[in-house]
Design a protein around this motif. Sequence first.
Motif, PDB file in Angstrom:
ATOM      1  N   ARG A 206      -1.920  -0.716 -10.165  1.00 23.94           N
ATOM      2  CA  ARG A 206      -2.643  -0.757  -8.925  1.00 23.94           C
ATOM      3  C   ARG A 206      -4.316  -0.850  -9.016  1.00 23.94           C
ATOM      4  O   ARG A 206      -4.926   0.217  -8.969  1.00 23.94           O
ATOM      5  CB  ARG A 206      -2.319   0.369  -7.719  1.00 23.94           C
ATOM      6  CG  ARG A 206      -0.882   0.155  -6.850  1.00 23.94           C
ATOM      7  CD  ARG A 206       0.215  -0.138  -8.034  1.00 23.94           C
ATOM      8  NE  ARG A 206       1.513  -0.026  -7.286  1.00 23.94           N
ATOM      9  CZ  ARG A 206       2.570  -0.087  -7.642  1.00 23.94           C
ATOM     10  NH1 ARG A 206       2.666   0.164  -9.068  1.00 23.94           N
ATOM     11  NH2 ARG A 206       3.972   0.148  -7.328  1.00 23.94           N
TER      12      ARG A 206
ATOM     13  N   HIS B 228      -8.290  -3.040   1.577  1.00 27.09           N
ATOM     14  CA  HIS B 228      -7.158  -2.629   1.616  1.00 27.09           C
ATOM     15  C   HIS B 228      -6.796  -1.047   1.316  1.00 27.09           C
ATOM     16  O   HIS B 228      -6.114  -0.518   1.904  1.00 27.09           O
ATOM     17  CB  HIS B 228      -5.997  -3.600   0.822  1.00 27.09           C
ATOM     18  CG  HIS B 228      -6.261  -3.529  -0.582  1.00 27.09           C
ATOM     19  ND1 HIS B 228      -7.461  -4.002  -1.169  1.00 27.09           N
ATOM     20  CD2 HIS B 228      -5.522  -3.151  -1.696  1.00 27.09           C
ATOM     21  CE1 HIS B 228      -7.490  -3.513  -2.492  1.00 27.09           C
ATOM     22  NE2 HIS B 228      -6.563  -2.953  -2.908  1.00 27.09           N
ATOM     23  N   ASN B 229      -7.676  -0.680   0.521  1.00 28.01           N
ATOM     24  CA  ASN B 229      -7.772   0.547   0.093  1.00 28.01           C
ATOM     25  C   ASN B 229      -8.154   1.633   1.074  1.00 28.01           C
ATOM     26  O   ASN B 229      -7.908   2.643   1.008  1.00 28.01           O
ATOM     27  CB  ASN B 229      -8.537   0.882  -1.409  1.00 28.01           C
ATOM     28  CG  ASN B 229      -7.385   0.772  -2.615  1.00 28.01           C
ATOM     29  OD1 ASN B 229      -6.091   1.174  -2.346  1.00 28.01           O
ATOM     30  ND2 ASN B 229      -7.710  -0.034  -3.537  1.00 28.01           N
TER      31      ASN B 229
ATOM     32  N   TYR C 118      -7.643   1.116   4.344  1.00 24.19           N
ATOM     33  CA  TYR C 118      -6.578   1.500   5.009  1.00 24.19           C
ATOM     34  C   TYR C 118      -5.839   2.735   4.272  1.00 24.19           C
ATOM     35  O   TYR C 118      -5.188   3.427   5.021  1.00 24.19           O
ATOM     36  CB  TYR C 118      -5.764   0.316   5.264  1.00 24.19           C
ATOM     37  CG  TYR C 118      -6.271  -0.797   6.305  1.00 24.19           C
ATOM     38  CD1 TYR C 118      -6.481  -0.350   7.627  1.00 24.19           C
ATOM     39  CD2 TYR C 118      -6.691  -2.088   5.859  1.00 24.19           C
ATOM     40  CE1 TYR C 118      -6.627  -1.441   8.528  1.00 24.19           C
ATOM     41  CE2 TYR C 118      -7.179  -3.309   6.634  1.00 24.19           C
ATOM     42  CZ  TYR C 118      -7.299  -2.629   8.004  1.00 24.19           C
ATOM     43  OH  TYR C 118      -7.620  -3.451   9.062  1.00 24.19           O
ATOM     44  N   ASN C 119      -5.483   2.410   3.152  1.00 27.31           N
ATOM     45  CA  ASN C 119      -4.635   3.507   2.478  1.00 27.31           C
ATOM     46  C   ASN C 119      -5.112   4.840   2.614  1.00 27.31           C
ATOM     47  O   ASN C 119      -4.404   5.866   2.792  1.00 27.31           O
ATOM     48  CB  ASN C 119      -4.411   3.068   0.931  1.00 27.31           C
ATOM     49  CG  ASN C 119      -3.567   1.738   0.785  1.00 27.31           C
ATOM     50  OD1 ASN C 119      -3.025   1.244   1.614  1.00 27.31           O
ATOM     51  ND2 ASN C 119      -3.930   1.193  -0.357  1.00 27.31           N
TER      52      ASN C 119
ATOM     53  N   THR D  72       2.091   1.624   6.867  1.00 31.28           N
ATOM     54  CA  THR D  72       0.783   1.090   6.564  1.00 31.28           C
ATOM     55  C   THR D  72       0.444  -0.565   6.963  1.00 31.28           C
ATOM     56  O   THR D  72      -0.622  -0.698   7.458  1.00 31.28           O
ATOM     57  CB  THR D  72       0.364   0.919   4.915  1.00 31.28           C
ATOM     58  OG1 THR D  72       1.553   0.074   4.394  1.00 31.28           O
ATOM     59  CG2 THR D  72       0.697   2.221   4.325  1.00 31.28           C
TER      60      THR D  72
ATOM     61  N   GLY E  19       0.820  -1.202   0.052  1.00 34.65           N
ATOM     62  CA  GLY E  19      -0.056  -0.211   0.020  1.00 34.65           C
ATOM     63  C   GLY E  19       0.749   1.200  -0.008  1.00 34.65           C
ATOM     64  O   GLY E  19       0.241   2.298  -0.152  1.00 34.65           O
ATOM     65  N   LYS E  20       2.069   1.312  -0.082  1.00 43.24           N
ATOM     66  CA  LYS E  20       2.904   2.505  -0.154  1.00 43.24           C
ATOM     67  C   LYS E  20       2.655   3.264  -1.150  1.00 43.24           C
ATOM     68  O   LYS E  20       2.550   4.443  -1.025  1.00 43.24           O
ATOM     69  CB  LYS E  20       4.260   2.009   0.018  1.00 43.24           C
ATOM     70  CG  LYS E  20       4.956   1.266   1.407  1.00 43.24           C
ATOM     71  CD  LYS E  20       6.482   1.156   0.725  1.00 43.24           C
ATOM     72  CE  LYS E  20       6.873   0.277  -0.171  1.00 43.24           C
ATOM     73  NZ  LYS E  20       6.519  -1.304   0.028  1.00 43.24           N
TER      74      LYS E  20
ATOM     75  N   SER F  25      -0.007   3.381  -3.278  1.00 41.20           N
ATOM     76  CA  SER F  25      -1.306   4.095  -3.269  1.00 41.20           C
ATOM     77  C   SER F  25      -1.457   5.332  -2.203  1.00 41.20           C
ATOM     78  O   SER F  25      -1.863   6.442  -2.457  1.00 41.20           O
ATOM     79  CB  SER F  25      -2.027   2.927  -2.962  1.00 41.20           C
ATOM     80  OG  SER F  25      -2.370   2.038  -4.263  1.00 41.20           O
ATOM     81  N   THR F  26      -1.110   5.123  -1.101  1.00 44.05           N
ATOM     82  CA  THR F  26      -0.978   5.802   0.206  1.00 44.05           C
ATOM     83  C   THR F  26      -0.587   7.184  -0.172  1.00 44.05           C
ATOM     84  O   THR F  26      -0.817   8.098  -0.073  1.00 44.05           O
ATOM     85  CB  THR F  26      -0.649   5.304   1.257  1.00 44.05           C
ATOM     86  OG1 THR F  26      -1.345   3.995   1.628  1.00 44.05           O
ATOM     87  CG2 THR F  26      -0.641   6.205   2.754  1.00 44.05           C
TER      88      THR F  26
ATOM     89  N   GLU G 203       7.601   7.881  -1.043  1.00 46.79           N
ATOM     90  CA  GLU G 203       7.700   6.412  -0.681  1.00 46.79           C
ATOM     91  C   GLU G 203       8.831   5.713  -0.218  1.00 46.79           C
ATOM     92  O   GLU G 203      10.211   6.118  -0.644  1.00 46.79           O
ATOM     93  CB  GLU G 203       7.305   5.536  -2.002  1.00 46.79           C
ATOM     94  CG  GLU G 203       6.779   4.171  -1.935  1.00 46.79           C
ATOM     95  CD  GLU G 203       6.305   3.497  -2.941  1.00 46.79           C
ATOM     96  OE1 GLU G 203       6.577   2.330  -3.319  1.00 46.79           O
ATOM     97  OE2 GLU G 203       5.909   4.465  -3.883  1.00 46.79           O
TER      98      GLU G 203
END
Length: 464
Positions: free
Chosen positions: A319, A284-285, A287-288, A183, A119-120, A122-123, A164
């Motif tokens: 992604r 998961h997204n 969380y991001n 994350t 998730g790095k 995307s976040t 990142e």
Amino acid sequence: MKLLGFQKYKKIHMIGIGGSGMIGVATILQKRGFKVTGSDLTITGELNELKKLGAKVQIGHEPKLIKNADLIVASSAISKRNPELVYANQSGLTIIPRAEMLGTLMKPYRSIAVAGSHGKTSTTSIIASIFNAANLSPTYVIGGQVLSVGRSSNLGEGDYMVVEADESDGSFLHLQPDVAVITNIDNDHLNFYESDQNKLNQSFVSFAENLPFYGHILLNLDNVNIRKISKKIHRKQITFGFSAKNRFQISNVHIKNGTQKFKLVDHLNNKKNYKFATKLSGKHNLYNVTAAICVALEEKISIKNIAKGLDDFKGVGRRFEISNIYIDSKTQVVIDDYGHHPAEIDATIQATKEKFPREKICMIFEPHRFSRTQQLFDDFVKVLSKVDYLLLLDIYPASERPIRGVSSRKLISEISKNHKNTYLMSGANPIDWLQVNHHQFSVIITQGAGTISKLHQKIQNKWQ
């Protein structure tokens, strides 16, 4: 423009300049007025854009461009036997890793670094989108293409830099951000950490301790490994997740017209509720997105601008990138995803089933690294059995030598014991298989981090 402490190094040569981590750094350096040269094995679209800015890029690793350089930046993927690296060492040139250069670029800014096993990218991208919506004009360096701008970096005019942080080779310890995000921590890249999860966990502690005493770190406390290390981190912690033990709790999630809507409860602020929405799919997204929201809230960005940044965000290349193709006039959904760890593959599958609940799925997967396939063999068997049809490509070695007894053939042999629709594509053309069998499913996923992106492009070119 903020001054950098290494202005005297005018000519900077970058070995492996086209790598996902290198290209963004190279672009920022070129835009800052340095004379950038570099080498790689292929020329990508982003490298062509860099050349338009004035950088010189050569195909191959002959040392001809290195001879006039003041400084060498080397990708972690470069072998010590690389002829350019050998020449630089023999010539006494200063050589630094990519992460050290990134850490140096960050120093004049209020910097934010996003770390974690998954998730790095995307976040980091979502944070940049929110900060842009707030007119903060951040500089950012990301490990993937931001779809709205078609590149992985941007030299902004503001005081923030968002990057990142890569734990795969321990290089994130070169970074000293003001704000950090972790994350999650999973059992990935363990070959670098001597197959020891505790050593990997400890590296994240060291990363967190690199923050200044006035900095703070955002932690996903739902993650078991983060819970293990949180007591060892001596910096201000802001936690987020679904559990009520987090300061910011995700709740009331529901999907409407393909959009995930949810509430965020701030347990430290009289249980104040915020409402947000995202077009991104999957838990998961969430969380991001929540990590990015929490970063923004701590920087006093308004709820209005956070919501605008989420709405503006168009995703990151590879992604869960969705498109349509047409095979024999039948519409097929194609999802392209970079994930190569079982947890990432599972997240892709769950997000696909959430977005297309009644559709059959065909996944084309290219395993990445012999060591990862060996270490997580049982996990791969379990997760790859969750799709309706599986096409398995040969393992992408990523500079590794083969390991005896580790192969795609062995992997598919194990999967096929309980799953009949599995096919080994070693030497076969997946496009030919899709042409014959496409009527059996309506969603195709191209999954992996090696050469499968080229296969995805071939699929697009044939049937778009």
